[in-house]
Design an enzyme around this catalytic site. Sequence first.
Site, short mmCIF file in Angstrom:
data_model
loop_
_atom_site.label_atom_id
_atom_site.label_comp_id
_atom_site.label_asym_id
_atom_site.label_seq_id
_atom_site.Cartn_x
_atom_site.Cartn_y
_atom_site.Cartn_z
N HIS A 161 0.86 -1.18 0.00
CA HIS A 161 0.00 0.00 0.00
C HIS A 161 0.90 1.23 0.00
O HIS A 161 2.01 1.21 0.50
CB HIS A 161 -0.87 -0.03 1.26
CG HIS A 161 -1.95 0.99 1.32
ND1 HIS A 161 -1.70 2.30 1.66
CD2 HIS A 161 -3.28 0.89 1.13
CE1 HIS A 161 -2.85 2.97 1.66
NE2 HIS A 161 -3.82 2.14 1.33
N ASP A 188 3.01 -4.06 8.12
CA ASP A 188 1.77 -3.32 7.90
C ASP A 188 0.63 -4.29 8.18
O ASP A 188 0.33 -5.18 7.38
CB ASP A 188 1.72 -2.81 6.46
CG ASP A 188 0.38 -2.18 6.08
OD1 ASP A 188 -0.56 -2.21 6.90
OD2 ASP A 188 0.28 -1.69 4.94
N GLN A 242 -4.62 -4.96 7.22
CA GLN A 242 -5.58 -5.93 6.68
C GLN A 242 -5.52 -7.28 7.38
O GLN A 242 -6.26 -8.20 7.00
CB GLN A 242 -5.34 -6.12 5.18
CG GLN A 242 -5.50 -4.87 4.34
CD GLN A 242 -6.94 -4.37 4.30
OE1 GLN A 242 -7.88 -5.10 4.63
NE2 GLN A 242 -7.13 -3.12 3.90
N LYS A 289 -10.71 -0.36 10.47
CA LYS A 289 -10.88 -1.59 9.69
C LYS A 289 -11.28 -2.78 10.57
O LYS A 289 -11.52 -3.87 10.07
CB LYS A 289 -9.61 -1.92 8.91
CG LYS A 289 -9.22 -0.85 7.88
CD LYS A 289 -7.95 -1.23 7.16
CE LYS A 289 -7.42 -0.08 6.29
NZ LYS A 289 -8.30 0.23 5.16
N CYS A 336 -4.79 2.41 -3.71
CA CYS A 336 -3.54 2.95 -3.15
C CYS A 336 -2.38 1.96 -3.37
O CYS A 336 -1.50 1.82 -2.51
CB CYS A 336 -3.68 3.29 -1.67
SG CYS A 336 -4.85 4.62 -1.34
#
Length: 408
Positions: free
Chosen positions: A121, A198, A201, A224, A362
Site C-alpha cells: 500500500h 503493515d 488488513q 478496519k 492505493c
Amino acid sequence: MNVKAIREQFPILHQEVNGHPLVYLDSAASSQKPRSVIDAVRRYYELDNANVHRGVHTLGSRATDAYEGAREKVRKFLNAASTQEIIYTRGTTTALNLVASSYARAVCGEGDEIVLTPMEHHSNLIPWQQVAKATGATLKYIPLQPDGSIRLEDVERTVGERTKIVSVVHVSNVLGVVNPVKEIASIAHRHGAKMVVDGAQSIPHMRVDVQDLDCDFYAFSGHKMCAPTGIGALYGKKALLEAMEPIEFGGEMIDHVDLCESTWKELPWKFEGGTPIIAGAVGLGAAIDFLEEVGLDNIEAHEHALSAYAYERLSAIDGVTIYGPKQDRAGLVTFNLDDVHPHDVATVLDTKGIAVRAGHHCCQPLMRWLDVSATARASFYLYNTEEDVNRLADALHQTKEFFGYAIG
C-alpha cells in the site's frame, strides 16, 4: 458463528440503498461499527468527556482510566509484552510514518538497503521512498510470483548484509495474499535488519501475536476492525522505542521544560504529543471486546470460506478476471470485467445496493505489475454471508447485460 445474530448488532446494515437491501462489500477500506462500539463512544461523550492525564477531577480520572484501559486491551490483543510498547496513532499510515521518520532516518545511510514488496500500500511505500531520498539508502523489492505471492527463497536473495529495514504488508489489500511475515522476520534478523509489518488488513481478520511473529514494529488502524476512524496503534519493541526520538512535540509528551531545553516522558507517552484521540481509544477498546467475544479464529474461518465461495462464483462468470492466489487467500476478491472500467462496474453494482471498491486501491505499482489501471474489489467481514456473494454474482451478470455482453 451466528452471522445472523452478528448482523443484528450493526445498525447500518439494516437499510436500503437505491431501493435494495444494502450489501456492504468494502470492509477492507473501512469496516462497519457494532452497536457496542457506537454506545461506548456515545457514553464517553455523554458521561466522561474530559482530557486525560492532566486533571485530578472525577471526569478526568474516568477518561484516563478508559483511555489507558483500552491500551491494555490492545496490548493483550497483540500479545505485546508491555503497554509501553503500544503507541496510539491516527492509524496505520501515521504509525508507519513514525517508524520511517524516527527510526529509519536515524539508522539508514548511504548504500544501506530497505526491502519492500511490489504489493505494498502507498502508506508502506512512500515513507520509505522519503527515507531513501533523505539518507541515500536504496530500495529493493522482493519479486512476486505469477499469482502475486512471494517465495522465501526470493526473500533470502533480496535481503543482504546492507539491509537495515524489511517492511512488508501482512495481508495484501488487493491480492488477498497472506505473507509469511514470521519467516521473513527471521531472515531479516539473521542479517541484522529490523522487521516492520503493515497489519492494517490482518489484525481485523486473524489472531496476531507480535511476540510469536518476532516483528520489531507492527502498525494497524482501528477503523478496519469495527472501531472508529482516526485511531490506530504502533507496536514496537521497547528497546527500539526507547532509543527513538519523538517527531511531534508539545504538551503531554514532555517531562521537564526549560527555556532552552526539554526532556521527554517515558514510553509510551513520549510519542503522544497533544490531546490524544480519547474517544477513538475508547471505541477501539470496545471493538476489541466485541471481536474477542466473537472469536478471531471464528472470524478467520468464516472469511476464508466466504472468499473461497466468492472465488468459485465469480470465476464461473465469463469475462471476469480474478487477481491473486486461488488458495490461502484472505477475505477479499479483486476482479475485473472484460472491457468494462471497474468504476463503471462499481456504479452499476451500487444501483443494486451493493457497495464494492473500485480504483487502484492505493497500490499503483501493483496495478502496473498486474498490467491494469484499476480493479474492482469485494471484501468480506464477519457480518457478510453467502447470500451477499450471490447478490454480487447476480448483479455482475446484470452488469454484463447492461454493457451488451451475453450472459456467461
